[in-house]
Design a protein around this motif. Structure first.
Motif, mmCIF file in Angstrom:
data_model
loop_
_atom_site.group_PDB
_atom_site.id
_atom_site.type_symbol
_atom_site.label_atom_id
_atom_site.label_comp_id
_atom_site.label_asym_id
_atom_site.label_seq_id
_atom_site.Cartn_x
_atom_site.Cartn_y
_atom_site.Cartn_z
ATOM 1 N N ASN A 139 0.821 -1.201 0.000
ATOM 2 C CA ASN A 139 0.000 0.000 0.000
ATOM 3 C C ASN A 139 0.860 1.258 0.000
ATOM 4 O O ASN A 139 1.753 1.404 0.848
ATOM 5 C CB ASN A 139 -0.915 0.007 1.227
ATOM 6 C CG ASN A 139 -1.985 -1.063 1.148
ATOM 7 O OD1 ASN A 139 -2.896 -0.985 0.338
ATOM 8 N ND2 ASN A 139 -1.852 -2.092 1.987
ATOM 9 N N VAL A 140 0.577 2.143 -0.934
ATOM 10 C CA VAL A 140 1.292 3.413 -1.055
ATOM 11 C C VAL A 140 0.273 4.540 -0.962
ATOM 12 O O VAL A 140 -0.803 4.465 -1.572
ATOM 13 C CB VAL A 140 2.050 3.497 -2.401
ATOM 14 C CG1 VAL A 140 2.704 4.867 -2.584
ATOM 15 C CG2 VAL A 140 3.089 2.398 -2.493
ATOM 16 N N ALA A 141 0.590 5.576 -0.217
ATOM 17 C CA ALA A 141 -0.251 6.770 -0.176
ATOM 18 C C ALA A 141 0.501 7.915 -0.838
ATOM 19 O O ALA A 141 1.701 8.081 -0.608
ATOM 20 C CB ALA A 141 -0.608 7.141 1.264
ATOM 21 N N GLU B 205 -7.328 9.025 7.246
ATOM 22 C CA GLU B 205 -7.908 7.821 6.650
ATOM 23 C C GLU B 205 -7.058 7.291 5.504
ATOM 24 O O GLU B 205 -6.868 6.080 5.348
ATOM 25 C CB GLU B 205 -9.320 8.133 6.153
ATOM 26 C CG GLU B 205 -10.103 6.918 5.682
ATOM 27 C CD GLU B 205 -11.494 7.262 5.197
ATOM 28 O OE1 GLU B 205 -12.188 6.347 4.708
ATOM 29 O OE2 GLU B 205 -11.895 8.445 5.289
ATOM 30 N N GLY B 206 -6.509 8.196 4.705
ATOM 31 C CA GLY B 206 -5.768 7.792 3.520
ATOM 32 C C GLY B 206 -4.453 7.091 3.789
ATOM 33 O O GLY B 206 -4.010 6.270 2.986
ATOM 34 N N VAL B 207 -3.799 7.420 4.907
ATOM 35 C CA VAL B 207 -2.459 6.863 5.163
ATOM 36 C C VAL B 207 -2.462 5.723 6.169
ATOM 37 O O VAL B 207 -1.405 5.155 6.452
ATOM 38 C CB VAL B 207 -1.472 7.961 5.641
ATOM 39 C CG1 VAL B 207 -1.391 9.079 4.627
ATOM 40 C CG2 VAL B 207 -1.841 8.496 7.026
ATOM 41 N N GLN B 208 -3.626 5.349 6.705
ATOM 42 C CA GLN B 208 -3.628 4.429 7.842
ATOM 43 C C GLN B 208 -3.093 3.037 7.517
ATOM 44 O O GLN B 208 -2.628 2.329 8.416
ATOM 45 C CB GLN B 208 -5.028 4.336 8.442
ATOM 46 C CG GLN B 208 -6.107 3.798 7.529
ATOM 47 C CD GLN B 208 -7.485 3.823 8.170
ATOM 48 O OE1 GLN B 208 -7.637 4.221 9.316
ATOM 49 N NE2 GLN B 208 -8.512 3.410 7.432
ATOM 50 N N ARG B 209 -3.105 2.638 6.221
ATOM 51 C CA ARG B 209 -2.605 1.308 5.845
ATOM 52 C C ARG B 209 -1.320 1.381 5.019
ATOM 53 O O ARG B 209 -0.841 0.367 4.505
ATOM 54 C CB ARG B 209 -3.682 0.567 5.048
ATOM 55 C CG ARG B 209 -4.950 0.293 5.835
ATOM 56 C CD ARG B 209 -6.042 -0.308 4.965
ATOM 57 N NE ARG B 209 -5.590 -1.552 4.342
ATOM 58 C CZ ARG B 209 -5.919 -1.943 3.106
ATOM 59 N NH1 ARG B 209 -6.695 -1.176 2.359
ATOM 60 N NH2 ARG B 209 -5.478 -3.080 2.623
ATOM 61 N N ALA B 210 -0.736 2.556 4.890
ATOM 62 C CA ALA B 210 0.397 2.735 3.973
ATOM 63 C C ALA B 210 1.711 2.199 4.536
ATOM 64 O O ALA B 210 2.040 2.406 5.711
ATOM 65 C CB ALA B 210 0.560 4.214 3.644
ATOM 66 N N SER B 211 2.464 1.540 3.659
ATOM 67 C CA SER B 211 3.846 1.165 3.979
ATOM 68 C C SER B 211 4.815 2.249 3.530
ATOM 69 O O SER B 211 5.922 2.371 4.051
ATOM 70 C CB SER B 211 4.205 -0.153 3.289
ATOM 71 O OG SER B 211 3.374 -1.194 3.734
ATOM 72 N N LEU B 212 4.380 3.019 2.510
ATOM 73 C CA LEU B 212 5.158 4.141 1.990
ATOM 74 C C LEU B 212 4.200 5.292 1.730
ATOM 75 O O LEU B 212 3.148 5.102 1.117
ATOM 76 C CB LEU B 212 5.866 3.756 0.687
ATOM 77 C CG LEU B 212 6.505 4.901 -0.115
ATOM 78 C CD1 LEU B 212 7.717 5.472 0.621
ATOM 79 C CD2 LEU B 212 6.908 4.436 -1.515
ATOM 80 N N VAL B 213 4.568 6.475 2.197
ATOM 81 C CA VAL B 213 3.823 7.687 1.883
ATOM 82 C C VAL B 213 4.732 8.592 1.066
ATOM 83 O O VAL B 213 5.881 8.829 1.448
ATOM 84 C CB VAL B 213 3.366 8.439 3.154
ATOM 85 C CG1 VAL B 213 2.548 9.669 2.773
ATOM 86 C CG2 VAL B 213 2.555 7.523 4.066
ATOM 87 N N VAL B 214 4.232 9.088 -0.065
ATOM 88 C CA VAL B 214 4.997 10.041 -0.877
ATOM 89 C C VAL B 214 4.238 11.364 -0.877
ATOM 90 O O VAL B 214 3.125 11.452 -1.406
ATOM 91 C CB VAL B 214 5.192 9.542 -2.325
ATOM 92 C CG1 VAL B 214 6.055 10.546 -3.101
ATOM 93 C CG2 VAL B 214 5.835 8.168 -2.340
#
Length: 296
Positions: free
Chosen positions: A3-5, A77-86
């Motif tokens: 998952n990426v945000a 809400e958008g980042v709660q499952r992210a392994s990487l955020v850009v």
């Protein structure tokens, strides 16, 4: 599926979301308003159509790519499952620092936090988080689906493990990652922006006109686009912001932005995004005309 945000659905953000989704990643695209997200998705769809028409992407892959994209107006809400955020928000220091404070609070503790900043210190950004070892720069080039380079910027505290992981992720996107250290402008803009600024200064001092300067650099130096047209493409406000980061961060007067550039930005002549910069832009036309204000 990792998952990426991606934060920001503008030119860079939608391009980054596009390439991650195309290469099999589940992507959460985040922006402050649904209309902005809708525009970002429309751009992604149009760019995928272009790939399909050129034969570089099967129609089924377009459908699959769009199916991997979700949109959110809530950062939490958008980042709660992210392994990487850009993060690909506007090139504004205070805005980016606030985003990273929020990301540190909302993103999973193990998540890598990356910034697509083109000049702002990764070390400074990392310092507002409790996970500086997991903060890194991923500076994509525009247009993201086409350009191969990713500048991977190590902050002062960025770990070897995080750097290696981001380099590998960049390769999975079909990109060529290049590791650089965290100094103002990194490599790309440390070299590019003084060149653009010098071209503007040559125009300001009457050395040559807009088309003449761009022609010299295209035909004489084999640049695919002249520096003044490139400045319009990047956005004159973005060029000015980067030059100010260089000037402030390095303390050398050679990085001081040309007064013509400052005046154009103050007047709202920002390049393609405003319809006029060094050239005038007509929607749907590929013909270039020098701005009336800059004609000899």
């Amino acid at each position: 599926m990792m998952n990426v945000a991606v934060i920001g659905s503008g030119t860079m953000g939608n391009g980054i979301a596009h390439v991650f989704a195309q290469h099999g990643f589940a992507v959460a695209l985040i922006d402050v308003s649904q209309p902005a997200l809708d525009r970002g998705l429309a751009t992604i769809s149009k760019n995928l159509d272009r790939q399909v028409s050129k034969g570089s992407l099967p129609e089924a892959d377009k459908t699959a790519t769009l199916g991997r994209l979700q949109t959110f107006t809530s950062l939490e809400e958008g980042v709660q499952r992210a392994s990487l955020v850009v993060e690909a928000a506007t090139e504004n220091v205070e805005l980016k620092l606030q985003i990273f404070r929020d990301l540190d609070q909302f993103a999973p503790p193990e998540a890598i936090l990356a910034s697509n900043t083109s000049s702002i210190s990764i070390t400074r950004i990392a310092a507002v988080t409790r996970r500086p070892a997991q903060v890194i720069g991923m500076h994509f080039m525009n247009p993201v689906p086409v350009m191969k380079l990713v500048e991977v910027i190590r902050g002062y505290a960025t770990s070897e493990e995080v750097t290696a992981r981001v380099m590998d992720l960049s390769r999975q996107l079909g990109k060529t990652p290049t590791e650089v250290n965290d100094y103002p402008g990194f490599v790309a803009n440390r070299i590019l922006m003084p060149m653009i600024n010098e071209a503007i200064t040559a125009l300001f001092e009457g050395v040559a006109g807009v088309e003449e300067i761009d022609t010299v650099m295209k035909l004489g130096m084999a640049h695919p686009m002249g520096p003044l047209q490139l400045a319009d493409f990047i956005g004159l406000d973005v060029c000015l912001a980067i030059l100010r980061v260089l000037h402030e961060g390095l303390g050398n007067p050679k990085y001081a932005p040309c007064p013509l550039l400052v005046n154009m930005v103050m007047a709202g002549r920002l390049g393609i995004k405003s319809g006029e910069g060094f050239y005038q832009y007509t929607p749907g036309s590929k013909e270039l005309a020098v701005s009336e204000r800059l004609r000899k």
